[in-house]
Design an enzyme around this catalytic site. Structure first.
Site, short mmCIF file in Angstrom:
data_model
loop_
_atom_site.label_atom_id
_atom_site.label_comp_id
_atom_site.label_asym_id
_atom_site.label_seq_id
_atom_site.Cartn_x
_atom_site.Cartn_y
_atom_site.Cartn_z
N HIS A 1 0.83 -1.21 0.00
CA HIS A 1 0.00 0.00 0.00
C HIS A 1 0.86 1.26 0.00
O HIS A 1 0.38 2.33 0.36
CB HIS A 1 -0.92 0.02 1.22
CG HIS A 1 -1.69 -1.23 1.42
ND1 HIS A 1 -2.55 -1.72 0.47
CD2 HIS A 1 -1.72 -2.12 2.45
CE1 HIS A 1 -3.09 -2.86 0.90
NE2 HIS A 1 -2.60 -3.12 2.10
N HIS B 1 -6.81 -4.62 -0.88
CA HIS B 1 -6.09 -5.88 -0.76
C HIS B 1 -6.35 -6.80 -1.95
O HIS B 1 -6.33 -8.02 -1.81
CB HIS B 1 -6.45 -6.60 0.54
CG HIS B 1 -5.94 -5.90 1.75
ND1 HIS B 1 -6.69 -5.00 2.46
CD2 HIS B 1 -4.73 -5.94 2.36
CE1 HIS B 1 -5.97 -4.52 3.46
NE2 HIS B 1 -4.78 -5.08 3.43
#
Length: 334
Positions: A56, A218
Site C-alpha cells: 500500500h 487488498h
C-alpha cells in the site's frame, strides 16, 4: 507478469533496504521490520504508531517523520504485521507520554494490534487504539468485519501526528484521531486487478471494457461490475456514495478535505483529470473543499484505478492538517 524485484520472498526486505538508503533520517530495522523516526522519543511527545501489510506504499512507512507517524510496522504483502513488531515500535517511540496505535479495520491488524497493546500495557506503557473504517463500499467482506480502513488512514495519521507534535496528551490525540475517522468516508474503483509478487497473476478477473466499483486495497473485488465509463460518470458514482454516507454522520455545510488517491498504476495525468470531475461534482452539490491531495498515497500494488476520500473538518482539524509535516511521502511547511 514482469516485476522489478529480486524474488517474491525478499520483496519487502529489499524495499526496506532501499528506504534506509534513501532516507537516512529514518531508523529502518530491515530484519525486524520496523521503521522509526530518528529521535522519536525526543520532545516528550505521544508516540503515533501504525502498520499493516505491505503493498500500500507509501502507507505507512512513507508517513514516518516530523508531524506524522513516530513508527510503522510493515507486514508481508497484504499480511498483517505481528504483535512483536508493534510492541517493538511502541517501545522505540514511548517517551513516557503513551502511544497511539492507528489500526485499519482488517481482522488480522485488529487482533494483532490488540495483542500488542495488551503486551505493551503489561510492560508499563500507556496505549490507546483508534480503528479506521471509512470504506462505504462494504459493511462486511472476507477481509474485514464492518467497513474497511482505506484512504482516511492518511487523514488520521496526519492530524493525530500533528497533535502529538504540538504536545497534546494521549487522550486528546486519540480523541482527535477518532473524530477524523468518524468524519471520513471513502469509495474505490478498479480498472484492473493487482498482482501480488507471490501469486504472479491478477487477484481477480476483470475483462476488457469493464470496471469494478467498490474495491478494497487488498486485491479484493468490488461490490459491482459495470461497463467502462468516462471519468465524469465514475466521479458521480464515487462522490455520490461518499456524500450519501457522510450525510449520516452529521449535517452538511462545513468544508472537507479531499483525497483523490491512485491505486498504484494510474498516471497522474488521469488522476488530475479525474479530480477535475470530482471537484465539479462537489461544487454542484454545494460542498466546499478546504484542501486537496491528488496522488498515490494508499495503494494496492499495481492496481489501476482510484479512490475518493472526504473528511469533514472544523477549524481545529484544518489547522492540524495544515501543520508542518516532513516525511518521505508527505511534506509541507518545514
Amino acid at each position: 507478469m514482469r516485476m522489478l524485484i529480486n524474488s517474491p520472498e525478499t520483496v519487502v526486505a529489499d524495499a526496506l533496504r532501499g528506504m534506509a538508503a534513501a532516507h537516512p533520517e529514518l531508523d529502518v530495522d530491515v530484519e525486524r521490520r520496523v521503521v522509526v523516526r530518528r529521535n522519536a522519543r525526543g520532545g516528550g511527545r505521544v508516540g503515533v504508531v501504525s502498520g499493516g501489510g505491505s503493498g500500500h506504499e507509501p502507507l505507512h512507512a512513507g508517513f514516518v517523520g516530523y508531524g506524522m507517524l513516530s513508527a510503522a510496522c510493515p507486514g508481508e504483502v497484504f499480511t498483517s504485521p505481528v504483535p512483536d513488531q508493534m510492541l517493538r515500535a511502541a517501545a522505540a517511540v514511548d517517551s513516557g507520554q503513551g502511544v497511539l496505535f492507528v489500526v485499519k479495520n482488517y481482522t488480522g491488524d485488529v487482533l494483532n494490534f490488540e495483542m500488542a497493546a495488551e503486551l505493551a500495557e503489561e510492560d508499563g506503557l500507556r496505549v490507546e487504539r483508534v480503528l479506521v473504517n471509512d470504506d462505504v463500499a462494504v459493511t462486511d467482506s472476507l477481509y474485514t468485519a464492518g467497513r474497511r480502513g482505506t484512504g482516511a488512514t492518511l487523514f488520521v495519521e496526519k492530524i493525530a501526528g500533528a497533535a502529538a507534535e504540538e504536545g497534546a496528551p494521549l487522550e486528546r490525540v486519540a480523541e482527535l484521531a477518532r473524530r477524523v475517522n468518524a468524519s471520513s468516508r471513502s469509495f474505490g474503483v478498479a480498472l484492473s486487478a493487482c498482482t501480488t509478487p507471490a501469486k504472479g497473476s491478477p487477484t481477480f478477473d476483470l475483462p476488457d471494457g469493464e470496471l469494478e466499483l467498490g474495491i478494497g486495497i487488498h486485491g479484493e473485488p468490488g461490490r459491482e461490475r459495470r461497463a467502462m465509463m468516462p471519468a465524469r460518470e465514475i466521479a458521480e458514482i464515487a462522490v455520490g456514495a461518499v456524500l450519501e454516507e457522510l450525510a449520516e454522520v452529521g449535517p452538511a455545510g462545513g468544508p472537507v478535505l479531499a483525497l483523490v488517491n491512485g491505486m498504484g498504476a494510474t498516471p497522474l495525468l488521469e488522476l488530475y483529470g479525474f479530480h477535475a470531475e470530482v471537484a465539479r461534482v462537489l461544487a454542484e452539490r454545494g460542498v466546499t473543499v478546504a484542501r486537496t491531495l491528488v496522488g498515490n498515497y494508499v495503494t494496492s500494488l499495481d492496481m489501476a484505478g482510484c479512490s475518493v476520500t472526504l473528511c469533514r473538518v472544523d477549524e481545529e482539524l484544518l489547522r492540524l492538517w495544515d501543520a508542518p509535516v516532513r516525511t518521505a511521502a508527505l511534506r509541507w511547511g518545514r
